[in-house]
Design a protein around this motif. Structure first.
Motif, mmCIF file in Angstrom:
data_model
loop_
_atom_site.group_PDB
_atom_site.id
_atom_site.type_symbol
_atom_site.label_atom_id
_atom_site.label_comp_id
_atom_site.label_asym_id
_atom_site.label_seq_id
_atom_site.Cartn_x
_atom_site.Cartn_y
_atom_site.Cartn_z
ATOM 1 N N THR A 183 -14.950 20.937 14.443
ATOM 2 C CA THR A 183 -16.043 20.032 14.066
ATOM 3 C C THR A 183 -15.616 18.568 14.061
ATOM 4 O O THR A 183 -16.458 17.677 14.002
ATOM 5 C CB THR A 183 -16.590 20.398 12.677
ATOM 6 N N GLU A 184 -14.308 18.331 14.104
ATOM 7 C CA GLU A 184 -13.783 16.966 14.247
ATOM 8 C C GLU A 184 -13.351 16.803 15.705
ATOM 9 O O GLU A 184 -12.392 17.441 16.153
ATOM 10 C CB GLU A 184 -12.595 16.734 13.315
ATOM 11 N N LEU A 185 -14.086 15.967 16.448
ATOM 12 C CA LEU A 185 -13.809 15.816 17.878
ATOM 13 C C LEU A 185 -13.304 14.410 18.195
ATOM 14 O O LEU A 185 -13.656 13.441 17.519
ATOM 15 C CB LEU A 185 -15.052 16.111 18.703
ATOM 16 N N VAL A 186 -12.494 14.349 19.238
ATOM 17 C CA VAL A 186 -11.886 13.091 19.687
ATOM 18 C C VAL A 186 -12.009 13.034 21.205
ATOM 19 O O VAL A 186 -11.926 14.075 21.874
ATOM 20 C CB VAL A 186 -10.396 13.024 19.273
ATOM 21 N N TYR A 187 -12.188 11.830 21.739
ATOM 22 C CA TYR A 187 -12.126 11.697 23.202
ATOM 23 C C TYR A 187 -10.888 10.876 23.552
ATOM 24 O O TYR A 187 -10.681 9.775 23.022
ATOM 25 C CB TYR A 187 -13.372 11.014 23.787
ATOM 26 N N ALA A 188 -10.064 11.425 24.457
ATOM 27 C CA ALA A 188 -8.810 10.781 24.851
ATOM 28 C C ALA A 188 -8.911 10.243 26.271
ATOM 29 O O ALA A 188 -8.984 10.999 27.243
ATOM 30 C CB ALA A 188 -7.652 11.771 24.742
ATOM 31 N N PHE A 189 -8.938 8.912 26.392
ATOM 32 C CA PHE A 189 -8.904 8.248 27.695
ATOM 33 C C PHE A 189 -7.467 8.213 28.216
ATOM 34 O O PHE A 189 -6.504 8.309 27.449
ATOM 35 C CB PHE A 189 -9.381 6.798 27.575
ATOM 36 N N LEU A 190 -7.329 8.035 29.512
ATOM 37 C CA LEU A 190 -6.028 7.723 30.091
ATOM 38 C C LEU A 190 -5.754 6.246 29.864
ATOM 39 O O LEU A 190 -6.604 5.396 30.149
ATOM 40 C CB LEU A 190 -6.023 8.029 31.588
ATOM 41 N N SER A 191 -4.592 5.919 29.334
ATOM 42 C CA SER A 191 -4.201 4.522 29.165
ATOM 43 C C SER A 191 -3.741 3.995 30.516
ATOM 44 O O SER A 191 -2.687 4.376 31.025
ATOM 45 C CB SER A 191 -3.071 4.419 28.138
ATOM 46 N N GLY A 232 -7.307 13.975 10.506
ATOM 47 C CA GLY A 232 -6.624 15.139 9.951
ATOM 48 C C GLY A 232 -6.588 16.277 10.962
ATOM 49 O O GLY A 232 -6.679 16.074 12.158
ATOM 50 N N ARG A 233 -6.480 17.482 10.438
ATOM 51 C CA ARG A 233 -6.460 18.657 11.311
ATOM 52 C C ARG A 233 -7.141 19.813 10.610
ATOM 53 O O ARG A 233 -7.181 19.826 9.360
ATOM 54 C CB ARG A 233 -5.020 19.012 11.713
ATOM 55 N N PRO A 234 -7.727 20.707 11.368
ATOM 56 C CA PRO A 234 -7.708 20.840 12.823
ATOM 57 C C PRO A 234 -8.618 19.813 13.501
ATOM 58 O O PRO A 234 -9.588 19.340 12.914
ATOM 59 C CB PRO A 234 -8.222 22.264 13.055
#
Length: 333
Positions: free
Chosen positions: A179-187, A238-240
């Motif tokens: 339920t905790e989502l993140v979007y990771a771009f390429l640096s 935090g996690r997950p």
């Protein structure tokens, strides 16, 4: 067999005219397919002379005679894309089957105050039959190109592939209980229009599901930088946590950063990539990813090219583009 020795300059239309015993204008008309004014003997003499001399028609000359060349310009945005070569190969084959040749134009970064002059100069010089936009044509460039009479395909974006990829990523992570989502771009120094569309889709999904808006991080493809990016994520969420990555290279970097930090994957950190790169399937744990069927994904472009310029269209029509993309399960979600 060509008369032209290896050390001689390429034959010109004047050479063809002299050998065929006709005017240069006649050579131009015949070799540009305008044969209705000439008898069969004249047409045959011109074509035979051109073949004997190894004469190659000028693209610029043909463009002047016909109003356009036999070229199609494919405009690629200033971005990273693992499957770019596959897309170009499929489009090149499709374009060749329709009787055209392909020129690839890479857009420059929109952050460098680029003017449309580069692309517009190319269009005015080559006079292409059309332009295929893979996301690299700006609104201003589109307006200027259309004023030249050059067709730009697709004319209208009916389906945003990258938005769909982001939706698939977010939906999959949520289905796994995250339920905790993140979007990771390429640096990366390059602009990232594909990534922006994918991250916007993840944000849209979270809003629709009543989840907290995702944070965005930029992940370099090197150990220390990837660890720092993941630490930032953990400090804020935090996690997950479930991380949707721009591509599989970013996903691999995040997975190994998690391992070095002593985190479990997918327990503490779930990771999903995109584009189905081989590297993601060659490591352990194997990366869960969104994989696309490239020929199916660009079939609509082939269909539009055939509609615009004539020629064989895909016999089975255009299946829904979303059907070209699916989750390839791995061990990271």
């Amino acid at each position: 067999m060509s008369r032209q020795p290896e050390n001689r300059k390429p034959a010109t239309s004047v050479d063809v005219a002299r050998l065929a015993g006709v005017s240069r204008a006649t050579v131009s008309h015949v070799l540009n397919g305008q044969t209705e004014k000439f008898n069969a003997d004249t047409v045959e003499r011109v074509r035979s002379a051109a073949a004997e001399l190894g004469y190659v028609r000028s693209t610029a000359g043909r463009a002047l005679a016909m109003g356009r060349s036999d070229l199609v310009v494919v405009v690629v945005p200033y971005t990273t894309f693992i499957r770019l070569q596959d897309v170009i190969e499929v489009l090149s084959s499709d374009i060749a089957e329709l009787g055209f040749s392909m020129v690839v134009h890479f857009s420059m970064s929109r952050t460098k105050e680029e003017t449309p002059n580069r692309l517009l100069h190319l269009i005015e010089t080559l006079r292409p039959a059309g332009v295929v936009d893979l996301g690299g044509v700006s609104r201003r460039e589109l307006d200027l190109i259309e004023k030249t009479g050059c067709a730009v395909l697709p004319r209208k974006l009916h389906f945003d592939v990258n938005h769909w990829i982001g939706i698939l990523q977010a939906r999959h992570l949520h289905s796994r209980g995250y339920t905790e989502l993140v979007y990771a771009f390429l640096s990366d120094v390059r602009d990232d229009p594909y990534g922006r569309s994918r991250s916007a889709a993840v944000t849209e999904f979270c809003e629709a599901e009543g989840l907290t808006a995702p944070i965005h991080v930029h992940v370099p493809i090197e150990p220390e930088g990837a660890e720092e990016a993941l630490k930032t994520v953990l400090e804020q969420r935090g996690r997950p946590v479930g991380i949707a990555c721009f591509n599989d290279e970013v996903a691999v970097a995040v997975v190994f950063a998690a391992k070095r930090l002593g985190l479990s994957v997918p327990g503490d950190v779930a990771v999903i990539g995109a584009e189905g790169a081989e590297i993601g399937q060659a490591v352990s744990p194997r990366v869960t990813t969104v994989k696309g069927d490239v020929p199916a994904a660009v079939r609509h472009i082939r269909y539009l090219l055939a509609q615009t310029f004539g020629g064989p269209a895909p016999s089975d029509g255009i299946p829904p583009q979303e059907d070209a993309y699916s989750i390839l399960p791995g061990e990271t979600t």
